[in-house]
Design a protein around this motif. Structure first.
Motif, short mmCIF file in Angstrom:
data_model
loop_
_atom_site.label_atom_id
_atom_site.label_comp_id
_atom_site.label_asym_id
_atom_site.label_seq_id
_atom_site.Cartn_x
_atom_site.Cartn_y
_atom_site.Cartn_z
N HIS A 108 -11.29 -4.74 -2.82
CA HIS A 108 -9.84 -4.89 -3.01
C HIS A 108 -9.17 -5.41 -1.74
O HIS A 108 -8.29 -6.27 -1.80
N ILE A 109 -9.60 -4.92 -0.58
CA ILE A 109 -9.05 -5.39 0.69
C ILE A 109 -9.34 -6.88 0.86
O ILE A 109 -8.46 -7.67 1.23
N ASP A 110 -10.57 -7.29 0.57
CA ASP A 110 -10.94 -8.70 0.67
C ASP A 110 -10.15 -9.55 -0.32
O ASP A 110 -9.71 -10.65 0.01
N GLY A 150 2.08 -9.44 -5.60
CA GLY A 150 1.07 -9.39 -4.55
C GLY A 150 -0.01 -8.38 -4.87
O GLY A 150 -0.13 -7.89 -5.98
N SER A 151 -0.79 -8.04 -3.86
CA SER A 151 -1.87 -7.09 -4.01
C SER A 151 -1.31 -5.69 -3.80
O SER A 151 -0.71 -5.40 -2.78
N VAL A 152 -1.49 -4.81 -4.80
CA VAL A 152 -0.90 -3.47 -4.77
C VAL A 152 -2.02 -2.43 -4.83
O VAL A 152 -2.88 -2.49 -5.69
N PHE A 153 -1.94 -1.47 -3.90
CA PHE A 153 -2.86 -0.33 -3.94
C PHE A 153 -2.06 0.96 -3.88
O PHE A 153 -1.15 1.11 -3.08
N VAL A 158 0.85 -1.18 0.00
CA VAL A 158 0.00 0.00 0.00
C VAL A 158 0.89 1.24 0.00
O VAL A 158 1.69 1.43 0.92
N ALA A 159 0.77 2.05 -1.04
CA ALA A 159 1.46 3.34 -1.11
C ALA A 159 0.40 4.42 -0.98
O ALA A 159 -0.54 4.46 -1.78
N THR A 216 -7.57 -12.80 0.28
CA THR A 216 -7.72 -14.07 -0.43
C THR A 216 -6.41 -14.47 -1.12
O THR A 216 -6.00 -15.62 -1.06
N LEU A 217 -5.72 -13.51 -1.74
CA LEU A 217 -4.46 -13.81 -2.42
C LEU A 217 -3.42 -14.34 -1.44
O LEU A 217 -2.66 -15.24 -1.76
N VAL A 218 -3.38 -13.78 -0.24
CA VAL A 218 -2.43 -14.24 0.77
C VAL A 218 -2.73 -15.68 1.15
O VAL A 218 -1.83 -16.51 1.28
#
Length: 159
Positions: A133-135, A104-107, A89-90, A139-141
């Motif tokens: 997006h948070i959910d 990974g998941s990037v925001f 998260v940036a 899930t990806l983790v």
């Protein structure tokens, strides 16, 4: 007769006062250092080594070429020249430089990806982060495959 000088100057010197670090302080973890655990910094962080854990800083996080983070990352701005694997998260911006690897998941509200960079994962580049997006990041983790066991790699741990 002249007065004698004290033999132990340290005993007569005033104790040093501690000064609060400036808000824009640059923290450094040099190449060759490996940290296992979560890190929280005020100011900015320049990482040349390796971190196994979460990294949080309110300033600029710079991940140098050859450096790596395996964990969740949150920073005001992120510049990646090395490798980050995890939820990222940036708050303001993320830049992924040539040859860097982000997985990974990037925001982030803004993202720049230079040529020859590798970005694998779920991206949300928008002014706000949605609950969906948070959910999805959670899930990806959970779906990330575990490291192979010694039996799967054909190596032995017997000493």
């Amino acid at each position: 007769m002249a007065a004698e000088k004290p033999r132990d100057m340290a005993a007569t010197a005033p104790a040093p006062t501690r000064v609060a670090p400036p808000s824009g302080q640059l923290n450094v973890i040099s190449a060759g250092c490996r940290v296992v655990g979560n890190l929280t910094f005020s100011g900015s962080l320049r990482l040349g080594g390796e971190v196994e854990g979460d990294v949080i800083c309110d300033g600029l996080l710079t991940v140098d070429a050859g450096a790596q983070i395996n964990g969740r990352v949150r920073a005001g701005e992120i510049t990646v020249m090395g490798k980050i694997i995890g939820e990222i998260v940036a708050v303001r911006r993320i830049e992924v430089g040539r040859g860097a690897h982000v997985e990974g998941s990037v925001f982030s509200p803004s993202m720049l990806v230079e040529g020859n960079a590798r970005v694998d994962g779920d991206l949300l580049i928008a002014p706000e982060r949605s609950q969906a997006h948070i959910d999805r990041a959670k899930t990806l983790v959970l779906l990330k495959p575990a490291a192979p066991s010694p039996a799967e790699t054909g190596t032995s741990q017997a000493g």
